[in-house]
Design a protein around this motif. Structure first.
Motif, PDB file in Angstrom:
ATOM      1  N   ARG A 190       4.109   4.948   2.978  1.00  0.00           N
ATOM      2  CA  ARG A 190       3.254   4.081   3.955  1.00  0.00           C
ATOM      3  C   ARG A 190       2.075   4.433   4.549  1.00  0.00           C
ATOM      4  NH1 ARG A 190       8.380   1.544   4.852  1.00  0.00           N
ATOM      5  NH2 ARG A 190       7.394   1.615   7.301  1.00  0.00           N
ATOM      6  N   THR A 191       1.982   5.450   5.246  1.00  0.00           N
ATOM      7  CA  THR A 191       0.803   5.766   5.904  1.00  0.00           C
ATOM      8  C   THR A 191      -0.227   6.530   4.467  1.00  0.00           C
ATOM      9  OG1 THR A 191       1.961   5.860   8.176  1.00  0.00           O
ATOM     10  CG2 THR A 191       0.113   6.947   7.529  1.00  0.00           C
ATOM     11  N   ASP A 193      -0.203   6.682   1.692  1.00  0.00           N
ATOM     12  CA  ASP A 193      -0.872   5.230   0.778  1.00  0.00           C
ATOM     13  C   ASP A 193      -1.599   4.653   1.044  1.00  0.00           C
ATOM     14  OD1 ASP A 193       1.177   5.912  -1.164  1.00  0.00           O
ATOM     15  OD2 ASP A 193       2.682   4.497  -0.611  1.00  0.00           O
ATOM     16  N   GLU A 194      -1.366   3.810   2.481  1.00  0.00           N
ATOM     17  CA  GLU A 194      -2.899   3.612   3.336  1.00  0.00           C
ATOM     18  C   GLU A 194      -3.889   4.211   3.491  1.00  0.00           C
ATOM     19  OE1 GLU A 194      -4.483   0.358   5.056  1.00  0.00           O
ATOM     20  OE2 GLU A 194      -3.092   0.598   4.274  1.00  0.00           O
ATOM     21  N   ARG A 198      -7.236   2.963   2.017  1.00  0.00           N
ATOM     22  CA  ARG A 198      -8.860   3.353   2.964  1.00  0.00           C
ATOM     23  C   ARG A 198      -9.554   3.840   1.643  1.00  0.00           C
ATOM     24  NH1 ARG A 198      -7.183   3.690   9.148  1.00  0.00           N
ATOM     25  NH2 ARG A 198      -5.928   1.251   8.950  1.00  0.00           N
TER      26      ARG A 198
END
Length: 991
Positions: A190-191, A193-194, A198
């Motif tokens: 998820r990091t 993907d985040e 961004r």
């Protein structure tokens, strides 16, 4: 997680209750679950998994085999498991879906699956605290309590047949999913993907910042009046335009000062001329006021005398009215006394009025009681008659209610008879379905026969086409071989060696025939032959399929024909109709029974209502009669009391009250007349005293003198208006002459004031100010616009620089985390990188056990390369087996059965160890290994048992499921499963 106790009944091969105490078995660490193949060893593992997750251990296992075929169908199958985790001790009880006999009639009904979850104070707690009985909620709670889903549980706690080797042979992507769920590393994905999101966002911000800088420069150029502008030209352009605006502002300030001075001069000259004219007018008005002053003083004296005379006359008029009113009230009072024949003094009349009023007030309410006595006697008689009628109706209702139970019993018996007929509905429906299915298969058999015939014709045509294509190809090849010399000759040129004999001289060169086939023609014929053969093969395959289907349908249908099916259909439909009619009749009887019960209830309520009404009427009539006698006695006493005040004895109380009311009204009229006379006399005396006081205050000798000095209202108003006008005019003139400008005007003259010159100077300077103001405003607006645009350019440029600086770090970090080759040459994502570390720990833990097995021949190795034969991205979780005997790296799928079992077991144990050792990991206190030991030689078996025994040193429970005879000699604690003569199995526990 530790298992304490398992109970099951009517599950798999176990028709009776089976209870297994895992806590006692695992006291020594390792226990054996043994028995012949197919006796039900794996069913115990399935029961554990079913109790926790509602499914079975094997990936291909069906839950249909849970319900025991050896148990009584009426016995409820269930599995109950007591287990303990770090969250506490729990008991879960599940029942699978099964068919149970109907409670009424024949046939079965499907009983849905159920579950119950309890929290226990300790493993021996028999009650516990209920947590949930809903299957979805229990599934969520079990996952929360244990920390593993079913797939993870089968990889780390229960290792069923053929399942725990899957992790060894699975591709890296599958390992990644399992490891991710076990170690909770989804946060890293998820990091990544985040970070990717961004990165897209900051890239969009950079593009937007560039666009905003270009837009700001375009607006600046438009405001400055330039064709174009860059960032370096902005400061100098702003300075030059601002200097021009400042110069225009200075010119406007000078013009404004000159215009203000000219306007002020014009105002001063105009004010002085106005004051000079105003002074002359005020002086003329002052002279006229002085001439009229004596007449105004005379008017003031006349008005003052008239006001004093009016005050005296008003009070004298009031005295005259009071004297007249006193005379009138005295005459009226005398007439009232004469009319009523009352000659006593006023205070005596008041006393008699009060005494008589009190006597009448005490008995007046009894008049209504006397008047209503006849109606009350009639009402009492009616109530008694109504109560007697209700008693008769009550007897009729009791008789009707006594006859209701027999009628209801008849309806219930009819409904029970119809229900027995309707119970055959399910069997009749099944028979209809079976007959319809048989008819459909009969039709399908005829159609299949037609398809077989068509397929045979297709095969015949395809075979003919294939034969023709083969003959055509063979003819072409023979012709090409026959004319090959001509083809070679056509290719020879002078000086080239012959491909056959090698000679460079060609005395007699063969020439090709006119119809010599080309290579392309031969290849095309070959392709046609292959296509024809393929069509023939496909047609033959279709024919075989159609024949097989036709034969299957022939076997299913048998000798049944259409006539037999018609008879079966008619009989099944008749059964269905009879059951349907009976069901409708059941509903009708049930409706009649409900209506009968409703009517019975209505009759019962009516009977109770009649009884209550009769009781109320009887008691009410008795009470009313008693109250009537009491009231009539009170009325008689009051009539005697009032009769004593009259000359003749009255026959009724109403007559006495009416006669005395007339006497009371006479007393009241006389008292009121006397009170009015006294009030008028007091008012007359008060007015006389007031007239004497006012005459003395206003200075008049008598009322006649005062009335002679009164003025007419019109004359008074006229004189007052004249006085007010003179006083107002005098105040205006005096105030105007005191004004400073009027006082200063005494020294001015009209000849010295130049009004026209002042006006011309003011108009000229105002025009110059307008021109300067327009020029200054235009220059200032342009300078302000340029300043704003320059500020926007500076802000947009600064924002672009800040965005670019910030985006560089985000872009690089996102590319590294998502495995972009430009920033991350390994191509491994952040989530996979973290899992690689965990996976290396798993492999290290597995190798630690594997070194003591198989003579230390194998170790496991990890790799960040792609799996062989996989096109997926590199997961970094590839796995290989290093064979130290040959010093080669092998694919795990190349291992033998015993080697695969041993390596897979070590890998599964290593995975469980790492999961348990992880901070916040899951406690894995119990491990089951299902089969695989039969593939091991005695030496390797010793190594495996030794490694499993090492697990028990930390308090682990290890259960081995196997039928290997040698294990019985090594492990004393065991669960023995044996078949029974009835076909089921029973369990014996040895501790």
């Amino acid at each position: 997680m530790y298992l304490h106790r398992l109970e099951l009944r009517a599950i798999g091969p176990y028709p009776d209750l089976v209870s297994i105490d895992f806590a006692a078995l695992a006291a020594s660490g390792v226990f054996l679950l043994e028995g012949p193949t197919g006796s039900g060893k794996s069913t115990i593992i399935d029961a554990v998994v079913f109790a926790l997750y509602g499914g079975l251990a094997g990936s291909d296992a069906s839950s249909d085999r849970l319900h025991s075929q050896h148990a009584d169908p009426a016995v409820e199958p269930f599995v109950e498991l007591v287990f303990e985790t770090g969250a506490g001790t729990y008991r879960v009880r599940r029942t699978p879906q099964y068919d149970r006999p109907k409670q009424r009639g024949t046939g079965t009904v499907k009983q849905q699956a159920s579950v119950q979850l309890f929290r226990l104070a300790n493993p021996s707690d028999v009650a516990g605290e209920p947590m949930s009985s809903r299957i979805p909620e229990v599934g969520v709670e079990i996952g929360r309590i244990i920390g593993l889903d079913r797939a993870q549980f089968l990889q780390t706690v229960v290792l069923p047949q053929g399942e725990f080797a899957r992790f060894l042979r699975s591709p890296g992507e599958d390992r990644r999913k399992l490891l991710q769920s076990l170690f909770g590393t989804q946060v890293y994905d998820r990091t990544a993907d985040e970070l990717a999101a961004r990165r897209r966002a900051v890239q969009a911000e950079v593009d937007g910042a560039d666009d905003r800088v270009r837009d700001a420069l375009n607006r600046f150029a438009q405001a400055a009046g330039l064709d174009g502008a860059d960032e370096s030209a902005v400061p100098s352009t702003v300075a030059s335009i601002r200097a021009a605006a400042d110069a225009a502002a200075a010119v406007r300030a000078a013009a404004a000062s000159a215009a203000t001075t000219a306007a002020e001069h014009e105002q001063v000259v105009t004010a002085r001329a106005t004051a000079l004219g105003r002074r002359a007018g005020l002086l003329a008005r002052q002279t006229a006021l002085d001439e009229d002053a004596p007449a105004v003083d005379d008017a003031r004296a006349i008005v003052a005398l008239g006001e004093r005379a009016a005050r005296v006359a008003a009070v004298a008029d009031g005295l005259d009215a009071a004297v007249l009113r006193a005379d009138e009230t005295t005459a009226t009072a005398r007439a009232v006394r004469d009319r009523h024949g009352v000659a006593e003094a006023p205070d005596v009349v008041v006393g008699r009025r009060d005494v008589l009023a009190d006597d009448l007030s005490a008995v007046r309410h009894l008049v209504a009681v006397e008047d209503g006595s006849a109606a009350r006697r009639s009402a009492i008689a009616e109530a008694v008659a109504t109560a007697e009628q209700l008693a008769g109706q009550l007897v009729a209702r009791d008789a009707a209610l006594d006859a209701r139970p027999a009628e209801r019993a008849r309806i219930v018996e009819a409904a029970r008879t119809a229900a027995r007929t309707a119970a055959d509905a399910d069997a009749a429906a099944h028979e209809v379905t079976r007959v319809r299915s048989l008819r459909a298969e009969l039709v399908a058999r005829d159609h299949a026969a037609q398809r077989v015939t068509a397929a045979e014709q297709t095969v015949t045509a395809a075979r003919r086409s294939a034969t023709e294509a083969l003959a055509a190809e063979r003819a072409l090849r023979e012709r090409r071989i026959a004319g090959l010399a001509g083809e070679l000759g056509a290719a020879l040129t002078t000086g080239d060696p012959c491909p056959v004999c090698g000679s460079t001289e060609h005395p007699s060169v063969a020439t090709p025939q006119d119809d010599h086939p080309t290579t392309e023609a031969v290849d095309a014929a070959g392709d046609a032959t292959r296509r024809a053969d393929q069509r023939l093969a496909d047609a033959a395959s279709d024919l075989a399929v159609e024949r097989a289907e036709h034969q299957r349908l022939v076997d299913v249908v048998g000798t049944v024909d259409a006539a037999a099916l018609d008879a079966l259909t008619e009989a099944a439909d008749a059964r269905v109709r009879a059951a349907h009619d009976a069901a409708a009749l059941v509903l009708q009887h049930e409706r009649h029974r409900a209506e009968h019960d409703t009517e019975t209830g209505r009759l019962q309520r009516e009977r109770n209502d009649l009884d209550a009404r009769r009781t109320v009427l009887t008691s009410t009539a008795q009470a009313d009669a008693e109250r009537l006698d009491t009231d009539l006695g009170t009325v008689a006493a009051a009539r005697e009391r009032l009769g004593a005040l009259l000359d003749d004895r009255p026959t009724t109380l109403r007559t006495a009250v009416e006669l005395l009311d007339e006497r009371l009204e006479a007393y009241r009229a006389v008292v009121q007349a006397d009170e009015r006379v006294a009030a008028a006399t007091r008012a007359r005396d008060d007015r006389r005293a007031e007239v004497a006081r006012v005459l003395d205050d206003q200075g008049f000798a008598d009322v006649a003198a005062a009335r002679a000095g009164r003025l007419d209202p019109g004359d008074t108003e006229r004189l007052r208006a004249r006085i007010s006008a003179a006083e107002a005019e005098r105040a205006v003139v005096v105030g105007g002459l005191a004004e400073p400008s009027v006082v200063a005007a005494a020294d001015d003259s009209a000849e010295r004031l130049d009004l026209d010159g002042a006006r011309v100077a003011r108009e000229r300077t105002a025009a110059e100010l307008d021109r300067a103001t327009g020029a200054a405003a235009s220059a200032a607006d342009r300078a302000d616009a340029v300043d704003r645009c320059a500020t926007e350019v500076t802000r947009a440029t600064r924002a672009r620089d800040e965005t670019s600086a910030r985006s560089r770090a985000v872009v690089r970090l996102a590319d590294i985390a998502n495995g972009v080759t430009a920033a991350n040459p390994t191509g491994i994502t952040l989530g996979t990188y973290v899992l690689m570390s965990r996976f290396e720990d798993v492999v290290a833990a597995a190798n630690d056990r594997l070194r003591g097995m198989l003579a230390g021949r194998f170790t496991l190795e990890t790799s960040d390369e792609r799996e062989s034969g996989s096109r997926a991205r590199r997961t970094g979780l590839a796995l290989a087996v290093h064979d130290h005997t040959t010093d080669t790296v092998r694919d795990p799928r190349s291992l033998s059965g015993g080697e695969t079992f041993t390596v897979s077991l070590c890998l599964a144990l290593g995975l469980a160890d790492v999961v348990q050792a992880e901070a916040g990991g899951v406690s894995l206190g119990t491990l089951f290994v299902d089969e695989g030991f039969g593939t091991l030689d005695p030496e390797t078996l010793d190594d495996v048992i030794g490694q499993l025994s090492r697990l028990t040193a930390g308090g682990r429970q290890v259960g081995i499921v196997s039928h290997v005879e040698e294990l019985k000699q090594r492990i004393p604690e065991r669960i023995a499963v044996r078949r029974t003569a009835a076909g089921g199995s029973h369990v014996t526990t040895t501790v």
